[in-house]
Design an enzyme around this catalytic site. Structure first.
Site, short mmCIF file in Angstrom:
data_model
loop_
_atom_site.label_atom_id
_atom_site.label_comp_id
_atom_site.label_asym_id
_atom_site.label_seq_id
_atom_site.Cartn_x
_atom_site.Cartn_y
_atom_site.Cartn_z
CD GLU A 180 -7.07 -2.52 -3.44
OE1 GLU A 180 -6.19 -2.85 -2.61
OE2 GLU A 180 -7.27 -1.34 -3.79
CG HIS A 209 -2.03 1.02 1.13
ND1 HIS A 209 -1.88 2.31 1.58
CD2 HIS A 209 -3.29 0.93 0.63
CE1 HIS A 209 -3.00 2.97 1.36
NE2 HIS A 209 -3.87 2.17 0.79
#
Length: 389
Positions: free
Chosen positions: A327, A274
């Site tokens: 996700e 991330h």
């Protein structure tokens, strides 16, 4: 003696910043923040994960728009007000079949939102007061699930399902998608996912919405730009790709070889890493818990892959903290709840539109247009223009 500094000073002093504006503070916000080193993010003063675990979508929507969590009476009134806005103008309704025939739901949403804004008479945020701006955002947010589900169904030769004003936001979304009232456990799981993804700092799509809002454009224009940014696979397109990774690996005995091959080739492992978090993504942690409540072979395999990927990444990329992001388990949860993979990113948009709208409203209060500079690195000018021929 008159002060001529304003007349003689340069218009700005160039400031070098990291690529991608990483870590650069561009404005103040009261909407929330992401504290990446702590693995924590919040909406207003509340933990976003705690909100997802304890409140409904409409309550959190109210928090972002009005600045406070509603009590039961105000929450019910807000839910009723927004539910009444779910229907589409006739001009939009009749255009949807042609849009669906040309493209998918997320790309189609850009066109449909433009038409919706025109049909509802959205005016530039620069020209209207805060009440009208807020009303425009509520109308757009309420219509987005209706637009997305209609485009999906029309693209498969199915008639759109009319929204119901007696169902909460998430349950109504699933109802319009499938034509059946959803199982409460799955509706709640999707609702928790939606709440957890309403807002997340100045990500690419949110920043895009704010840049457009800074020009004074109308709400629909701001949201169309945000949807365009979200469509990129490096932003909102990874949930289905994370599941594709699980499909490609296939079985437990292939995990290590498959992951090692991709990491050594320099490929990105979708669902891991991330831009902000340097520890476990709190959204991933929450969604893993939701997935485990459902259980099953998909969940077991996802957990096994997660553990092995993190171990291999730690071995091959020492010193880097690479964990699952939202996700990875978002794809698992949506698959368990029966959403088609084509609708994973559109479902993300059905949540994030509320965060975009809150940012549009906040940005509209700032009269300063967002206008950064770039460093020119091309051929040294001026060069004489050659004669044609």
């Amino acid at each position: 003696m008159p002060n001529n500094r304003a007349a003689t000073a340069p218009s700005f002093t160039p400031v070098d910043v990291p690529r991608g504006l990483s870590g650069v503070v561009v404005t103040d916000t009261a909407l929330g923040d992401v504290r990446g080193r702590e693995g924590f993010y919040h909406y207003r003063q509340y933990s976003a994960v705690e909100l997802a675990q304890t409140r409904g979508f409409e309550d959190v929507w109210h928090l972002l728009v009005h600045g406070e969590l509603p009590d039961a009476a105000r929450g019910a009134a807000f839910a009723a007000r927004t539910a009444a806005l779910r229907g589409l103008p006739e001009e939009v309704r009749v255009a949807l079949p042609a849009i669906a025939a040309a493209t998918g739901p997320l790309a189609g949403l850009r066109t449909a939102l433009s038409l919706l804004g025109a049909s509802l008479g959205f005016r530039p945020v620069y020209d209207v007061d805060v009440d009208r701006r807020r009303a425009d955002t509520l109308a757009a947010c309420a219509a987005v699930p209706t637009l997305l589900t209609a485009l999906y169904r029309l693209g498969r030769g199915l008639e759109p399902v009319e929204p119901r004003d007696d169902l909460p936001y998430a349950a109504n979304y699933l109802y319009m998608l499938t034509g059946s009232e959803p199982d409460p456990a799955r509706a709640r799981a999707v609702e928790q996912y939606l709440i957890s993804t309403i807002d997340h700092g100045f990500n690419a799509s949110t920043f895009t919405a704010r840049v457009i809002a800074s020009t004074g454009a109308d709400v629909a224009a701001c949201l169309v730009g945000a949807v365009g940014a979200l469509s990129g696979p490096l932003h909102g397109g990874a949930p289905s790709r994370a599941l594709d990774t699980l499909d490609a690996i296939g079985t437990s005995d292939r995990i290590d070889s498959w992951i090692r091959e991709r990491v050594l080739a320099g490929d990105r492992i979708m669902g891991f890493g991330h831009a902000v978090y340097r520890t476990e993504d709190p959204r991933s942690r929450m969604l893993r818990g939701i997935a485990r409540q459902f259980g099953g072979s998909l969940v077991d395999f996802a957990v096994e892959v997660e553990h092995r990927v993190e171990a291999i990444l730690a071995e091959l990329k020492p010193g880097r903290e690479l964990h699952t992001n939202v996700e990875f388990y978002a794809g698992v949860v949506m698959e368990l709840c029966g959403l088609p993979r084509e609708m994973f990113t559109p479902t993300f948009a059905a949540a994030r539109v509320v965060g975009w709208s809150a940012n549009i409203l906040e940005q509209a209060e700032d009269p300063k247009i967002i206008r950064p500079a770039a460093r020119y690195v091309g051929p040294v000018p001026p060069v004489a223009v050659p004669v044609a021929g």
